[in-house]
Write a protein that holds these residues in place. Sequence first.
Motif, short mmCIF file in Angstrom:
data_model
loop_
_atom_site.label_atom_id
_atom_site.label_comp_id
_atom_site.label_asym_id
_atom_site.label_seq_id
_atom_site.Cartn_x
_atom_site.Cartn_y
_atom_site.Cartn_z
N ILE A 199 40.63 51.29 42.00
CA ILE A 199 39.34 51.78 41.52
C ILE A 199 39.60 52.74 40.36
N GLY A 200 38.75 52.68 39.35
CA GLY A 200 38.88 53.54 38.18
C GLY A 200 39.79 52.99 37.10
N VAL A 201 40.11 51.70 37.21
CA VAL A 201 41.00 51.06 36.25
C VAL A 201 40.33 49.80 35.71
N GLY A 202 40.63 49.50 34.47
CA GLY A 202 40.18 48.26 33.85
C GLY A 202 41.39 47.54 33.28
N ALA A 203 41.20 46.33 32.83
CA ALA A 203 42.28 45.58 32.20
C ALA A 203 41.68 44.59 31.21
N LEU A 261 38.14 37.98 29.68
CA LEU A 261 39.21 38.70 29.02
C LEU A 261 39.15 40.20 29.27
N TYR A 262 38.13 40.66 29.98
CA TYR A 262 37.91 42.08 30.22
C TYR A 262 37.44 42.25 31.67
N ALA A 263 38.11 43.13 32.40
CA ALA A 263 37.75 43.36 33.80
C ALA A 263 37.79 44.85 34.10
N THR A 264 36.88 45.30 34.94
CA THR A 264 36.90 46.69 35.40
C THR A 264 36.66 46.74 36.90
#
Length: 120
Positions: free
Chosen positions: A102-106, A55-58
């Motif tokens: 790069i530098g983003v999460g979701a 449920l969480y990705a970077t």
Amino acid sequence: MTKLILITSITLMSIFNVFGQGKNDKNKTEFKFSDAENKAVFTCNHVTDEKSPILYATHDSDGDWQFLCEQNDHAEENAKIISLKNAVELDNTLNELFEMPIGVGAERNGIGQKWNPFRL
């Protein structure tokens, strides 16, 4: 002559099956990422062992990926390293993130839910 054609056809079909050419690829997991399939990524044992949803990705500044569950109490002993291909095999909806810079999460509330991006 007909017997020779039949024997030749059967032999060729057998050869293709031996080398996997005749196998159905419908069960093959799609992989959309431009990173190598064997790229090492970080996850947690909740995902790999307990089958918790990702449920969480970077995609951090070093180009590394993390795919974690919803738990906030991760400790060092929870860390696992798997291939990017293996992560996609565990959850093929990760393919939705293949263009995440790069530098983003979701994060999301559940599998099938919309990913909500954020800056790291």
